[in-house]
Design a protein around this motif. Structure first.
Motif, PDB file in Angstrom:
ATOM      1  N   TYR A 173       0.842  -1.207   0.000  1.00 54.69           N
ATOM      2  CA  TYR A 173       0.000   0.000   0.000  1.00 54.69           C
ATOM      3  C   TYR A 173       0.874   1.253   0.000  1.00 54.69           C
ATOM      4  O   TYR A 173       0.692   2.156  -0.832  1.00 54.69           O
ATOM      5  CB  TYR A 173      -0.928   0.002   1.217  1.00 54.69           C
ATOM      6  N   TYR A 174       1.820   1.308   0.930  1.00 55.26           N
ATOM      7  CA  TYR A 174       2.689   2.478   1.002  1.00 55.26           C
ATOM      8  C   TYR A 174       3.610   2.558  -0.215  1.00 55.26           C
ATOM      9  O   TYR A 174       3.951   3.656  -0.681  1.00 55.26           O
ATOM     10  CB  TYR A 174       3.512   2.451   2.295  1.00 55.26           C
ATOM     11  N   PHE A 175       4.008   1.410  -0.761  1.00 54.73           N
ATOM     12  CA  PHE A 175       4.866   1.401  -1.944  1.00 54.73           C
ATOM     13  C   PHE A 175       4.129   1.986  -3.142  1.00 54.73           C
ATOM     14  O   PHE A 175       4.665   2.850  -3.855  1.00 54.73           O
ATOM     15  CB  PHE A 175       5.314  -0.025  -2.239  1.00 54.73           C
ATOM     16  N   PHE A 176       2.905   1.518  -3.370  1.00 52.80           N
ATOM     17  CA  PHE A 176       2.121   2.033  -4.492  1.00 52.80           C
ATOM     18  C   PHE A 176       1.808   3.521  -4.320  1.00 52.80           C
ATOM     19  O   PHE A 176       1.839   4.285  -5.282  1.00 52.80           O
ATOM     20  CB  PHE A 176       0.809   1.250  -4.633  1.00 52.80           C
ATOM     21  N   LYS A 177       1.539   3.914  -3.081  1.00 57.22           N
ATOM     22  CA  LYS A 177       1.136   5.297  -2.818  1.00 57.22           C
ATOM     23  C   LYS A 177       2.315   6.261  -2.925  1.00 57.22           C
ATOM     24  O   LYS A 177       2.190   7.338  -3.521  1.00 57.22           O
ATOM     25  CB  LYS A 177       0.509   5.384  -1.417  1.00 57.22           C
ATOM     26  N   GLU A 178       3.460   5.870  -2.359  1.00 54.65           N
ATOM     27  CA  GLU A 178       4.605   6.773  -2.314  1.00 54.65           C
ATOM     28  C   GLU A 178       5.488   6.647  -3.559  1.00 54.65           C
ATOM     29  O   GLU A 178       5.869   7.649  -4.162  1.00 54.65           O
ATOM     30  CB  GLU A 178       5.443   6.498  -1.050  1.00 54.65           C
ATOM     31  N   ALA A 179       5.836   5.424  -3.936  1.00 56.77           N
ATOM     32  CA  ALA A 179       6.755   5.234  -5.064  1.00 56.77           C
ATOM     33  C   ALA A 179       6.104   5.532  -6.416  1.00 56.77           C
ATOM     34  O   ALA A 179       6.734   6.104  -7.302  1.00 56.77           O
ATOM     35  CB  ALA A 179       7.302   3.806  -5.049  1.00 56.77           C
ATOM     36  N   PHE A 180       4.832   5.127  -6.567  1.00 53.72           N
ATOM     37  CA  PHE A 180       4.153   5.325  -7.841  1.00 53.72           C
ATOM     38  C   PHE A 180       3.199   6.517  -7.824  1.00 53.72           C
ATOM     39  O   PHE A 180       2.621   6.855  -8.861  1.00 53.72           O
ATOM     40  CB  PHE A 180       3.371   4.054  -8.220  1.00 53.72           C
TER      41      PHE A 180
END
Length: 245
Positions: free
Chosen positions: A37-44
């Motif tokens: 969740y945090y990866f998709f939200k922050e990185a992408f």
């Protein structure tokens, strides 16, 4: 005789799950969805809705797989899936700042209710997170846990009661945190509640650790230790009888 016993013990240790294997349910069912969740939200740079939707794929697949393949519900995966669905629904909620602060408590209440339901169904959900820290990857403690949890040990009833208490306390603490968030959202100045909301979660987790540790985790650890000693004493008696015979 001694050689045979040692060989058996070595085989038993090889068959026992490692710490990583014990932690696998937490990693796959909790850490991966939250991390993604945090990866998709922050990185992408995805929106909250999109990040929640994509991070729901793993728990959704795990939940469906457990129902179809194993004929049971994977509690942790199902809970994370429900939490994500609640988050998706709440992403459409808009309104005054107080409502936006209050809706954050919905996640805590969802988790809390899910934990309490798991206890009512006889499958305390928090056990998956507790077990690795109590058995510590030790073969004898793992075997002792299994005997106590299966009901075959002398003090199984006490162990199972403490296991339920551990989950119940966590469920109640998270529900209390939800109530505190909602009450605070409508009674405390918005500017104060913005930072206090995060503090409430930290306090709730800290309180849960203290309460559950003293009321359940520590007694369960002692029961496991006592069961290990009881089993070792029984094996020594058997060896003594075998030698005498």
């Amino acid at each position: 005789m001694t050689k045979t016993t040692n060989t058996g013990s070595q085989n038993e240790r090889k068959q026992q799950p490692s710490v990583l294997e014990n932690l696998r349910p937490l990693i796959v069912d909790v850490a991966v969805p939250l991390g993604s969740y945090y990866f998709f939200k922050e990185a992408f740079g995805m929106s909250t809705f999109a990040a929640l939707a994509w991070s729901s794929v793993v728990p959704a697949v795990r939940t469906v797989w457990s129902v179809v393949r194993e004929r049971r519900i994977n509690g942790l995966a199902a809970l994370i899936l429900v939490v994500n669905v609640v988050g998706l629904a709440l992403s459409f909620v808009s309104g005054d700042p107080r409502l936006m602060l209050a809706k954050d408590g919905a996640v805590s209440s969802t988790v809390g209710i899910g934990i309490l339901v798991s206890v009512a169904l006889g499958r305390p959900m928090m056990t998956a997170g507790l077990k690795p820290f109590l058995v510590k990857g030790d073969a004898a403690r793992e075997a002792a846990w299994e005997r106590l949890a299966s009901g075959s040990a002398v003090r199984s009833a006490e162990f199972l009661r403490k296991e339920r208490v551990f989950s119940v306390l966590w469920g109640l603490v998270l529900l209390a945190e939800c109530v505190a968030r909602v009450v605070g959202a409508y009674t405390i100045p918005v500017a104060t509640m913005v930072w206090l909301s995060s503090l409430l979660l930290v306090v709730a987790i800290s309180l849960g650790m203290v309460l559950c540790g003293g009321a359940a985790a520590e007694p369960m650890a002692r029961l496991i230790t006592d069961e290990v000693k009881r089993q070792e004493a029984a094996q020594e008696r058997e060896q003594g009888l075998a030698v005498a015979a």
